[in-house]
Design an enzyme around this catalytic site. Structure first.
Site, mmCIF file in Angstrom:
data_model
loop_
_atom_site.group_PDB
_atom_site.id
_atom_site.type_symbol
_atom_site.label_atom_id
_atom_site.label_comp_id
_atom_site.label_asym_id
_atom_site.label_seq_id
_atom_site.Cartn_x
_atom_site.Cartn_y
_atom_site.Cartn_z
ATOM 1 N N LYS A 132 72.614 -6.040 84.606
ATOM 2 C CA LYS A 132 71.252 -6.396 84.650
ATOM 3 C C LYS A 132 70.591 -7.217 83.660
ATOM 4 C CE LYS A 132 67.040 -3.729 86.355
ATOM 5 N NZ LYS A 132 66.545 -2.157 86.493
ATOM 6 N N SER A 212 64.474 -1.499 90.788
ATOM 7 C CA SER A 212 64.495 -2.843 90.201
ATOM 8 C C SER A 212 65.685 -3.462 90.030
ATOM 9 C CB SER A 212 63.408 -2.695 88.941
ATOM 10 O OG SER A 212 64.462 -1.994 88.196
ATOM 11 N N SER A 236 65.403 3.006 90.339
ATOM 12 C CA SER A 236 65.940 1.694 90.214
ATOM 13 C C SER A 236 67.278 1.631 90.314
ATOM 14 C CB SER A 236 65.293 0.784 88.982
ATOM 15 O OG SER A 236 63.972 0.770 89.017
#
Length: 548
Positions: A132, A212, A236
């Site tokens: 990420k 997220s 997330s």
């Protein structure tokens, strides 16, 4: 993310999706968010030739083929790069990968040379991994999706990236995310960032990938790498894993070192695996948990016992297990979710589990203190990261001003209300923060999960992870449909989501929650369920669901 902090329900929604650029070509986010292509065109690109059979391949498969000399890491890495070009950049245009590691092929070649010389570092040797874009990974940018950090290239890897490379993984690139891990606006859209644009759900392209860790979820679902790493503060990892048909594990806070990760909350943040199988999650967790991180004080609480998570993967792990069923789970009533959950419970019973209906006695009472904690800890943690990493902006105030000065790029759809609220807060020695911190952890942990487990002598709790993915809406923001994982997020306890069914082709997940450091137990239970239910389906890249 739709939230109005004046009500507890709105606060719960605001925090439920928190954590924690077209591969740096300069393509505008608006262009990347264009309407999906026709179904025929999408199908043609998404089903492009796969001569190396990498779609849906797991760690054991590719590792075995490399060991037998049928496949090299260089070939595998190039095949994923080609698949990213065909599916992420063209075809369905998932917009999940924000940047490619320019050294990926060179890394793969070095690992192939090691293998030929007789050195194999472990199961991940030569295996491509996506991480990420809030995790430091050289030589790439670490931006949290913000144009304010689009030129920020950290000088060293985060400890978890060091551990991945030490284990032989090829860091293929970085994935898009909800900007600032969804801690920016009360009406944000999951999967959108100023730098990366809008990520799409590979099952139905106009549906949310949640967040997220949106890009990691969409990318691993679409087999753009073997496995991926996400981060979570509250949902997330769990939410994007569930709506993208993945297994996602949020470890106990402290199990995985967090230095070099752009933070929200020292109390709740953690990185974790996002994979297409429980076995891959266990293998990846062993590597992430091996990272040495002297700067993260939370890691000093980790038990000294060995961490052999793959040893817990037994098909009979549910036999005799006592599982608490959380029926008042916080997910909005929805027929497909309810039906899938009941089928999942049947699988648990058939596998020998003893099911007990339970309630988390403090459910929802932690929402208000959690929101207070996140705001205080975000300011403190973010400003420390910006200073220590040499970022182009040095403070929250500078970030707020950057966004105002670049509103056309950074705020075309929603604002920065949370950043502005947080900017005015004091330090972590304030009475308001200390009171909220104690209350949130106590209500979700000792008086929440721990109390529910102890009352009926349970091994774990289960609940639906969340509802089906909602349509992407850049006007109104997320139409989030609730979650069953909140207690684990706020307490810092582990949670695991495993595919349990679908709603008209949109994946659904079941969450297993347990006490601190119970990752091995949860992985065993989740593996036994997965092997019986077998609900993971590859994405079909449908442009939209047809109207009745």
């Amino acid at each position: 993310m739709e939230a109005r902090p004046s009500s507890l329900l709105a606060i719960a929604t605001a925090v439920a999706l928190l954590a924690g650029c077209a591969h740096s070509t300069g393509t505008s986010p608006v262009a990347r968010a264009a309407a999906p292509e026709t179904g025929a065109a999408v199908e043609k690109d998404a089903t492009a030739a796969d001569p190396l059979r990498i779609a849906e391949a797991d760690i054991a498969d590719v590792a075995g083929r490399m060991q037998r000399g049928e496949l090299s890491s260089e070939q595998l890495t190039q095949a994923y790069l080609d698949r990213i070009a065909a599916i992420d950049d063209a075809g369905p245009r998932l917009n999940a990968v924000i940047e490619i590691n320019p050294d990926a092929i060179a890394e793969a070649r070095r690992l192939d040379a090691e293998r030929r010389a007789g050195t194999v570092r472990g199961p991940l040797h030569g295996v491509p991994v996506l991480v990420k874009d809030n995790i430091d990974a050289t030589p790439m940018v670490n931006s949290a999706g913000s144009m304010a950090l689009a030129a920020h290239r950290p000088s060293k890897d985060a400890p978890i990236v060091e551990a991945l490379r030490a284990a032989g993984a090829v860091v293929l690139g970085k994935t898009n995310l909800s900007e600032w891990a969804n801690f920016r606006s009360t009406r944000s859209t999951s999967g959108w960032s100023g730098r990366g644009g809008q990520t799409r759900n590979p099952y139905v392209l106009d549906r949310s990938p949640c967040g997220s860790s949106s890009g990691t979820g969409a990318a691993i679902a679409a087999s753009l790498a073997t496995v991926g790493v996400g981060t979570e503060t509250d949902g997330s990892i769990l939410c994007p894993s569930a709506v993208n048909g993945l297994v996602g594990l949020k470890p106990t806070v402290g199990l995985v070192g967090r230095s070099g990760i752009i933070p929200i909350s020292a109390s709740q943040d953690t990185a974790g695996p996002m994979t297409r199988s429980v076995a891959d999650a266990a293998a990846l967790l062993e590597v992430l948990a091996s990272a040495k991180d002297a700067q993260d004080r939370a890691t000093t609480e980790v038990p000294a016992s060995p961490r052999d998570y793959t040893a817990a993967l037994r098909t009979d792990a549910l036999r005799g297990a006592r599982i608490g069923v959380v029926r008042k789970h916080g997910v909005n009533a929805q027929p497909d979710v309810d039906a899938s959950f009941e089928r999942a419970l049947s699988h648990l019973r058939e596998a020998g589990a003893v099911l007990v209906d339970v309630e988390i006695p403090t459910a929802g009472k932690w929402n208000a203190p959690e929101f207070t904690v996140l705001k205080y800890e975000f300011k403190d943690g973010l400003e420390r990261y910006l200073r220590e990493s040499g970022a182009p902006v040095k403070s929250l105030a500078e970030l707020v001003e950057f966004n105002r000065a670049n509103a056309g790029t950074e705020m075309p759809y929603f604002g920065q209300e949370l950043l502005e609220q947080t900017q005015s807060l004091g330090a972590l020695d304030s009475a308001e923060y200390r009171k909220a911190s104690e209350a949130a952890r106590r209500l979700a942990g000792r008086e929440g999960i721990d109390a529910a487990l102890a009352k009926d002598k349970l091994d774990a709790l289960v609940a639906p992870t969340t509802g089906p993915a909602w349509p992407i809406d850049l006007v109104n923001g997320d139409n989030f449909t609730g979650a069953g994982y909140g207690a684990a997020a706020v307490s810092g306890y582990p949670s695991l989501t495993v595919p349990m069914g679908n709603a008209r082709g949109l994946p659904l997940g079941i969450t297993f929650m347990g006490s601190r450091w119970s990752e091995a137990r949860l992985l065993g239970l989740g593996y036994a369920f997965e092997q019986r239910a077998r609900e993971r389906r590859a994405p079909t890249f449908v442009p939209t669901l047809p109207l009745p």
